[in-house]
Design an enzyme around this catalytic site. Structure first.
Site, PDB file in Angstrom:
ATOM      1  N   ASP A 478       0.854  -1.188   0.000  1.00 63.69           N
ATOM      2  CA  ASP A 478       0.000   0.000   0.000  1.00 63.69           C
ATOM      3  C   ASP A 478       0.887   1.234   0.000  1.00 63.69           C
ATOM      4  O   ASP A 478       1.561   1.473   0.982  1.00 63.69           O
ATOM      5  CB  ASP A 478      -0.949  -0.020   1.199  1.00 63.69           C
ATOM      6  CG  ASP A 478      -0.226  -0.331   2.520  1.00 63.69           C
ATOM      7  OD1 ASP A 478       0.183  -1.481   2.724  1.00 63.69           O
ATOM      8  OD2 ASP A 478      -0.041   0.613   3.299  1.00 63.69           O
ATOM      9  N   GLU A 674      12.204   2.814   7.140  1.00 66.28           N
ATOM     10  CA  GLU A 674      11.271   1.815   6.610  1.00 66.28           C
ATOM     11  C   GLU A 674      11.542   1.448   5.150  1.00 66.28           C
ATOM     12  O   GLU A 674      11.385   0.306   4.723  1.00 66.28           O
ATOM     13  CB  GLU A 674       9.866   2.418   6.735  1.00 66.28           C
ATOM     14  CG  GLU A 674       8.730   1.592   6.219  1.00 66.28           C
ATOM     15  CD  GLU A 674       7.439   2.411   6.116  1.00 66.28           C
ATOM     16  OE1 GLU A 674       7.502   3.651   5.976  1.00 66.28           O
ATOM     17  OE2 GLU A 674       6.371   1.792   6.171  1.00 66.28           O
TER      18      GLU A 674
HETATM   19  O1  LIG Z   1      -1.498   2.809   8.114  1.00 72.08           O
HETATM   20  C1  LIG Z   1      -1.315   2.774   6.764  1.00 72.08           C
HETATM   21  C2  LIG Z   1      -0.983   1.401   6.254  1.00 72.08           C
HETATM   22  O2  LIG Z   1       0.108   0.968   7.017  1.00 72.08           O
HETATM   23  C3  LIG Z   1       0.520  -0.343   6.859  1.00 72.08           C
HETATM   24  O3  LIG Z   1       1.232  -0.524   5.679  1.00 72.08           O
HETATM   25  C4  LIG Z   1       2.569  -0.252   5.690  1.00 72.08           C
HETATM   26  O4  LIG Z   1       3.220  -0.638   6.878  1.00 72.08           O
HETATM   27  C5  LIG Z   1       3.147  -2.022   7.229  1.00 72.08           C
HETATM   28  C6  LIG Z   1       3.961  -2.189   8.463  1.00 72.08           C
HETATM   29  O5  LIG Z   1       5.323  -1.962   8.233  1.00 72.08           O
HETATM   30  C7  LIG Z   1       3.624  -2.918   6.093  1.00 72.08           C
HETATM   31  O6  LIG Z   1       3.271  -4.234   6.367  1.00 72.08           O
HETATM   32  C8  LIG Z   1       2.960  -2.511   4.775  1.00 72.08           C
HETATM   33  O7  LIG Z   1       3.557  -3.234   3.731  1.00 72.08           O
HETATM   34  C9  LIG Z   1       3.204  -1.017   4.569  1.00 72.08           C
HETATM   35  O8  LIG Z   1       2.696  -0.597   3.332  1.00 72.08           O
HETATM   36  C10 LIG Z   1      -0.641  -1.331   6.874  1.00 72.08           C
HETATM   37  O9  LIG Z   1      -0.220  -2.597   6.508  1.00 72.08           O
HETATM   38  C11 LIG Z   1      -1.746  -0.919   5.963  1.00 72.08           C
HETATM   39  O10 LIG Z   1      -2.790  -1.802   6.059  1.00 72.08           O
HETATM   40  C12 LIG Z   1      -2.169   0.463   6.403  1.00 72.08           C
HETATM   41  O11 LIG Z   1      -3.268   0.879   5.651  1.00 72.08           O
END
Ligand SMILES: OC[C@H]1O[C@H](O[C@H]2O[C@H](CO)[C@@H](O)[C@H](O)[C@H]2O)[C@H](O)[C@@H](O)[C@@H]1O
Ligand SMILES: [Ca+2]
EC number: 3.2.1.28
Length: 751
Positions: A478, A674
């Site tokens: 995302d 990140e």
């Molecule tokens: O809060 C926004 C989005 O955050 C997450 O996505 C991002 O962080 C995660 C944790 O590091 C990672 O798994 C993901 O690949 C990143 O894009 C979350 O997973 C999303 O659902 C959320 O909308």
């Protein structure tokens, strides 16, 4: 031994002698809690025994910082500049400073060197880049200079950490602030970052663990825990925690038996943490049994909960650091999530209840199983059996069931249920999408959001947009233009590679651990290793038929709605190698044709620039697109390429990624973030896409890095020989490093 400054009086001299002899026993690279802990605290020096803590080796400044000088090979001959004045070297050749007033020095350092006032000392600061510090042997009477961004920023980090330990004055080894950056970063990851990211629920820390900065509705003000309807012991535990700490105002709620999309939407304004697996624990101080959570690691930054695919990546790093209990804990939590929430959750918050993330449980369970001792450990076998039982359930009820399964192709898609606007995103994240609808209905943006979420305004096109948006979030990617407006229809190479891996792993598991016959407790079906092998074979054929493009050497996603293969060039094509489903010929074409399009200065980009397309104000940059590179993409590509025999290519890609991380770490005050812009040589951590860059926002010293990036550093180093490791320590850019090599050495990098 230590020199005594004769210009001081006898009292000061005596004190100094005691302090010096005490500090002789410190390993310059010991953990912060040892280095700045009570035994090295001059205030507690009388009570403290000069214990021989962590004195594992004798360090010398030159051993530590000048590897190129010692080994000496042409172009790469480099030394990191140390401080001036060797007069005060100890017998071990390791100079020490005495910082009499930590706070004062910290303020002076920031005032002089942090010229852009962001509490970090970086190459962008324009200070004098030199600070005078008292020597330990003169007890601060004589001074020497600390020079350069790296040492000064390390000084800032050490002072910040010392202050956090309540220290007013400290001894500081020069070796500690001039440590080879590869050693320093790996040391921090293994001894500090993982600890900062680890959570383990007990009766006292629930408030802290439940903290969430993502949502700021009035209903999110107090911490809240949601407990599965069939976990009464956990419910009692959290009520007890709440009663023990009334000031926390912890709210404890049961979840309904049937968790629907309507229910999940109804609690969006009152979000809460979701309970995870716990074990019984005997508390010797009360003589009573209580529950305690299995440990787990969170990704970091705004992500303070247990994530799906992050956990697998972190587990790989945690296992390298021998933090097996944490990696194991995460497997226990996934089993719990499948059994109580029906899936491995995107993360354990109420607003994630409807969706999952890329599935890695079978492989994660296998690596933990091996680390626990494998077949010789009954506990490991038990864990493996429970993991596979849960994985089979997940495979059947989540990934190969409606709506994720495309019945026509038999392939799967990221296609979760859900309703309304995801509440956890940045508050203005959907504004450009929603604004035209708000205007159409003559209401403000906020009014429109409420009316739409409450179902009072129906907008089918927007429903379709959010269907795909939820898919995008389930995919872990995302957001990206690869998926926007189409995700739920795409049978992706990512997901189908992972499911192929599940099928192979389950086949092997049934053969080795179930006498080649598995009766599923859910549907009582009986399968053998061959059943699953056949399923894998069918998937492999389908993937080749629908996704493989021989000409470009890419596996592309397949749009099940319009029945058409896409052409978006993504780094997830390498997941086919990780899963082992590509043929040797396909692998070779991927290396020859796809890889050059994705390989950048700092490793693999998430996709090609061509696929991403032009960026404009109305088409903003997305974090999972070019030019950004992500740790999980690197990790899976390295492992996939290695397993197909492309070890030299792996070495090269890993060097690129590690160089970029090390350089940013050295030049930007110990930063680990990140994601990175893999095309930027100077400041790859600077990412102005969604959510900024997690891990960049710290004062003085980074304490946690970022979960999967931490893991990638430790894993990447396994591909480095000592030569490459030294080059990384000297921040030699990939091109210079590769071109400095002799022909036979260049072949080690596939050049
Ligand atoms: O809060 C926004 C989005 O955050 C997450 O996505 C991002 O962080 C995660 C944790 O590091 C990672 O798994 C993901 O690949 C990143 O894009 C979350 O997973 C999303 O659902 C959320 O909308
Ligand atoms: Ca600064």
């Amino acid at each position: 031994m230590s020199q005594v400054n004769t210009s001081q009086g006898p009292v000061a001299q005596g004190r100094q002698r005691r302090l010096s002899s005490l500090s002789e026993f410190n390993d310059p690279f010991s953990n912060a809690e040892v280095y700045y802990g009570p035994t090295t605290d001059p205030r507690k020096q009388k009570q403290a025994k000069p214990a021989k803590i962590n004195r594992t080796r004798t360090m010398s400044v030159f051993d530590n910082v000048s590897p190129f000088k010692k080994t000496g090979f042409g172009k790469l001959q480099q030394t990191r500049r140390g401080s001036e004045d060797d007069t005060y070297s100890s017998s071990q050749g390791n100079r020490r400073f005495f910082i009499e007033d930590v706070d004062k020095t910290l303020n002076e350092l920031l005032a002089a060197e942090d010229t852009d006032k962001n509490y970090q000392i970086t190459i962008e600061d324009t200070g004098p880049k030199v600070l005078k510090v008292g020597t330990a042997n003169s007890y601060g009477y004589k001074h020497i200079n600390i020079r350069g961004t790296y040492m000064l920023s390390n000084l800032l980090q050490e002072l910040t950490i010392a202050k956090s330990f309540g220290r007013h004055h400290i001894f500081l080894d020069e070796a500690r602030i001039n440590e080879n950056p590869v050693n320093r970063l790996s040391r921090l990851i293994n001894t500090q970052f993982w600890n900062s990211l680890t959570r383990r629920v007990d009766l006292n820390n629930v408030g802290e663990i439940a903290k969430d900065t993502k949502i700021d509705t009035p209903g999110a003000k107090n911490p809240r825990i949601y407990v599965p309807y069939d976990c009464p012991e956990q419910y009692e535990f959290y009520v007890q925690a709440s009663q023990m700490h009334p000031s926390l105002k912890l709210e404890v709620e049961y979840l309904p038996k049937k968790i629907t999309a309507e229910y999940v939407k109804s609690v969006n304004d009152t979000p809460g943490l979701l309970a995870l697996a716990m074990e019984e624990h005997f508390n010797p101080s009360t003589g009573e049994k209580t529950l305690i959570g299995y440990p787990y690691a969170v990704p970091g930054g705004r992500f303070n909960e247990l994530y799906g695919w992050d956990s697998y990546m972190m587990a790989l790093g945690l296992l390298e650091a021998n933090k097996t209990d944490v990696a194991r804990g995460m497997v226990e939590h996934f089993i719990f999530e499948i059994n109580h929430y029906g899936k491995i959750l995107n993360a354990n918050r109420s607003y994630y209840l409807c969706r999952s993330q890329p599935p890695f449980l079978t492989e994660m369970a296998l690596v933990v199983f091996k680390k626990l001792g494998g077949k010789s450990n009954p506990d490991a076998v038990d864990l493996l059996k429970r993991s596979f039982k849960a994985s089979i359930k997940e495979y059947k009820t989540v990934w190969t069931a409606s709506p994720r399964l495309d019945p026509e192709t038999g392939l799967s898609r990221y296609h979760p249920n859900g309703l309304g606007i995801p509440p956890e995103t940045e508050s203005d994240h959907f504004d450009t999408v929603l604004l035209p609808y708000a205007s159409k209905h003559g209401v403000t943006l906020d009014e429109f959001k409420t009316l739409y979420n409450d179902g009072k305004i129906k907008e089918p096109k927007l429903d379709e947009f959010f269907l795909h948006d939820r898919g995008v979030r389930e995919s872990g990617h995302d957001t990206t233009y690869r998926f926007e407006g189409v995700c739920a229809y795409l049978a992706t190479i990512d997901l189908n590679s992972l499911l192929y891996k599940y099928e192979i792993d389950i086949s092997n598991f049934i053969k080795e651990f179930c006498d080649d016959k598995y009766e599923d407790p859910l549907d009582h079906s009986i399968t053998t290793s061959d059943t699953w092998k056949e399923m894998a074979k069918i998937r492999q054929e389908k993937i080749t038929k629908y996704m493989w493009d021989d000409e470009s050497g890419f596996f592309f996603d397949y749009n099940t709605k319009i029945k058409h293969r896409t052409s978006y060039e993504s780094a997830t094509t390498f997941w086919a190698l990780w899963a082992g489903l590509a043929t040797k010929e396909q692998a070779q074409k991927m290396v020859e044709r796809a890889l050059p399009k994705l390989e950048m200065l700092g490793g693999l980009a998430a996709c090609t620039e061509r696929s991403r397309g032009p960026i404009s104000i109305s088409r903003p940059i997305r974090q999972w697109d070019y030019p950004f590179g992500w740790a999980p993409h690197q990790i899976l590509a390295w492992e996939g390429l290695r397993s197909y025999g492309y070890i030299t290519v792996t070495n090269r890609l890993a060097y690129r990624w590690l160089f970029m991380m090390t350089k940013a770490f050295v030049d930007y005050n110990g930063i680990v973030v990140e994601k990175y812009d893999v095309t930027r040589g100077t400041d790859p951590h600077r990412v102005e896409a969604e959510y900024g860059n997690q891990g960049a926002d710290f004062k003085g010293a980074a304490t946690e890095g970022f979960g999967w990036v931490n893991a990638s550093y430790i894993l990447g180093l396994k591909y480095m020989n000592s030569h490459a490791r030294r080059a990384l320590g000297a921040c030699i850019p990939p091109i210079s490093f590769f071109s400095s090599l002799r022909p036979q050495e260049r072949s080690l990098y596939g050049l």
